[in-house]
Design a protein around this motif. Structure first.
Motif, mmCIF file in Angstrom:
data_model
loop_
_atom_site.group_PDB
_atom_site.id
_atom_site.type_symbol
_atom_site.label_atom_id
_atom_site.label_comp_id
_atom_site.label_asym_id
_atom_site.label_seq_id
_atom_site.Cartn_x
_atom_site.Cartn_y
_atom_site.Cartn_z
ATOM 1 N N ASP A 92 0.851 -1.180 0.000
ATOM 2 C CA ASP A 92 0.000 0.000 0.000
ATOM 3 C C ASP A 92 0.890 1.234 0.000
ATOM 4 N N GLY A 93 0.586 2.161 -0.905
ATOM 5 C CA GLY A 93 1.447 3.327 -1.046
ATOM 6 C C GLY A 93 2.547 3.094 -2.071
ATOM 7 N N THR A 94 2.181 2.478 -3.199
ATOM 8 C CA THR A 94 3.192 2.221 -4.227
ATOM 9 C C THR A 94 3.827 3.528 -4.703
ATOM 10 N N ARG A 95 3.041 4.610 -4.740
ATOM 11 C CA ARG A 95 3.623 5.911 -5.120
ATOM 12 C C ARG A 95 4.685 6.354 -4.120
ATOM 13 N N GLU A 96 4.444 6.087 -2.829
ATOM 14 C CA GLU A 96 5.446 6.423 -1.819
ATOM 15 C C GLU A 96 6.684 5.530 -1.984
ATOM 16 N N PHE A 97 6.453 4.276 -2.352
ATOM 17 C CA PHE A 97 7.546 3.335 -2.626
ATOM 18 C C PHE A 97 8.396 3.846 -3.790
ATOM 19 N N VAL A 98 7.737 4.244 -4.862
ATOM 20 C CA VAL A 98 8.441 4.741 -6.040
ATOM 21 C C VAL A 98 9.204 6.026 -5.711
ATOM 22 N N ASN A 99 8.602 6.871 -4.883
ATOM 23 C CA ASN A 99 9.242 8.133 -4.495
ATOM 24 C C ASN A 99 10.281 7.949 -3.387
ATOM 25 N N ARG A 100 10.384 6.726 -2.881
ATOM 26 C CA ARG A 100 11.381 6.355 -1.868
ATOM 27 C C ARG A 100 11.315 7.226 -0.610
ATOM 28 N N ASN A 101 10.094 7.447 -0.100
ATOM 29 C CA ASN A 101 9.983 8.211 1.150
ATOM 30 C C ASN A 101 9.692 7.326 2.357
ATOM 31 N N GLY A 102 9.617 6.017 2.146
ATOM 32 C CA GLY A 102 9.456 5.088 3.262
ATOM 33 C C GLY A 102 8.043 4.867 3.746
ATOM 34 N N GLU A 103 7.083 5.669 3.288
ATOM 35 C CA GLU A 103 5.721 5.607 3.823
ATOM 36 C C GLU A 103 4.854 4.642 3.017
ATOM 37 N N PHE A 104 5.251 3.390 2.989
ATOM 38 C CA PHE A 104 4.462 2.347 2.332
ATOM 39 C C PHE A 104 4.343 1.177 3.292
ATOM 40 N N THR A 105 3.309 0.370 3.084
ATOM 41 C CA THR A 105 2.994 -0.667 4.068
ATOM 42 C C THR A 105 2.559 -1.971 3.422
ATOM 43 N N VAL A 106 2.673 -3.029 4.202
ATOM 44 C CA VAL A 106 2.065 -4.334 3.910
ATOM 45 C C VAL A 106 0.783 -4.399 4.726
ATOM 46 N N ASN A 107 -0.339 -4.666 4.081
ATOM 47 C CA ASN A 107 -1.646 -4.665 4.744
ATOM 48 C C ASN A 107 -2.336 -6.023 4.607
ATOM 49 N N ILE A 108 -2.705 -6.616 5.731
ATOM 50 C CA ILE A 108 -3.470 -7.866 5.722
ATOM 51 C C ILE A 108 -4.575 -7.746 6.762
ATOM 52 N N ALA A 109 -5.822 -7.999 6.364
ATOM 53 C CA ALA A 109 -6.952 -7.887 7.291
ATOM 54 C C ALA A 109 -7.924 -9.037 7.083
ATOM 55 N N LEU A 110 -8.601 -9.412 8.154
ATOM 56 C CA LEU A 110 -9.670 -10.406 8.074
ATOM 57 C C LEU A 110 -11.001 -9.708 8.304
ATOM 58 N N ILE A 111 -11.928 -9.944 7.395
ATOM 59 C CA ILE A 111 -13.269 -9.364 7.472
ATOM 60 C C ILE A 111 -14.253 -10.436 7.911
ATOM 61 N N GLU A 112 -15.132 -10.092 8.847
ATOM 62 C CA GLU A 112 -16.200 -10.990 9.277
ATOM 63 C C GLU A 112 -17.507 -10.212 9.309
ATOM 64 N N HIS A 113 -18.496 -10.692 8.573
ATOM 65 C CA HIS A 113 -19.803 -10.023 8.496
ATOM 66 C C HIS A 113 -19.656 -8.541 8.164
ATOM 67 N N GLY A 114 -18.778 -8.230 7.217
ATOM 68 C CA GLY A 114 -18.646 -6.870 6.721
ATOM 69 C C GLY A 114 -17.744 -5.956 7.521
ATOM 70 N N ARG A 115 -17.200 -6.441 8.641
ATOM 71 C CA ARG A 115 -16.381 -5.582 9.499
ATOM 72 C C ARG A 115 -14.989 -6.180 9.686
#
Length: 259
Positions: A92-115
């Motif tokens: 997440d934050g591929t533009r930040e990755f390309v711009n090399r400012n460090g503000e990019f993340t790996v995001n993993i979430a589990l959703i249950e009943h929409g939340r």
């Protein structure tokens, strides 16, 4: 889902996120190429290889759910989802990755009943990890420490507002904040904005541009675990599993709801 299952799954996600983050940093330190996807957003080999690591690891967990992942969806690989499913944004934050400012993340979430019930957000270049579950609360972790985090109440002298570094609309933001006391407006990249609210370092993050569910689900999970919320502009909760996985405009906030 049992509370014990949430806690077990969350701990299992941490090494998965770190493995993806390690690969991302290897690419980050190389002379990588940037390509454009059909929606004109950038993509690199880091996005694709990190997603492959995450998908393989999720397939080996004892509890199995469908996985909605950004790059797979871009390739037309969209699974049928049920009451529970994973949302994955490998970078997440591929533009930040390309711009090399460090503000990019790996995001993993589990959703249950929409939340979102649990999630992890790793910023590998910054050495920071935020994670949380509804069953166990939220925490921040770096190389030397793990500590619980919680949202805060706004200060009497005004709100600390977070704005997107790469997708800002100053006029729309000013209109939304009209009549409210604002202390600071700070730009930041990726889902770190939701995590900063979860950690009690900011009060709100309004987003009036296009986002997809995988962009914010993990940060939303951390924020919810820390006592915060994400609302649509109609004032209701932001839910997941929507057709097309596209989000409406929303506001993430801490102890005090925005609407």
């Amino acid at each position: 889902m049992q509370a014990s299952d949430q806690l077990t799954l969350l701990e299992a996600l941490l090494p998965i996120a770190h493995d993806a983050g390690k690969l991302i940093m290897e690419v980050y330190q190389s002379d990588f190429a940037v390509r454009g996807k059909a929606d004109a957003s950038p993509v690199t080999e880091a996005d694709e290889k990190a997603e492959a690591i995450i998908l393989k690891a999720l397939a080996e967990l004892p509890l199995q759910f469908p996985v909605v992942a950004e790059e797979a969806c871009a390739a037309g690989e969209i699974p049928e989802i049920g009451d529970c499913f994973w949302l994955v944004d490998p970078l997440d934050g591929t533009r930040e990755f390309v711009n090399r400012n460090g503000e990019f993340t790996v995001n993993i979430a589990l959703i249950e009943h929409g939340r979102p019930v649990l999630g992890v957000v790793l910023a590998p270049a910054l050495g920071q990890l935020y994670a949380g579950s509804l069953a166990g609360g939220a925490f921040y972790e770096d190389s030397s420490d793990r500590r619980p985090i919680h949202v805060r109440a706004p200060a009497p002298d005004g709100l600390d507002v977070l704005a997107s570094r790469s997708h800002g609309d100053v006029t729309a933001l000013e209109k939304l904040l009209a009549g409210r006391k604002v202390r600071n407006i700070v730009n930041a990249g990726s889902s770190l904005k939701l995590c900063l609210i979860a950690a009690g370092k900011a009060d709100i993050y309004p987003r009036q541009g296009r986002t997809m569910e995988w962009d914010i689900a993990a940060g939303h999970a951390v924020l919810a675990a820390a006592g915060g919320q994400v609302q649509t502009f109609e004032g209701g909760p932001l839910l997941y599993g929507k057709p097309g996985f596209e989000n409406p405009h929303f506001v993430a906030s801490g102890q005090q709801a925005f609407f």
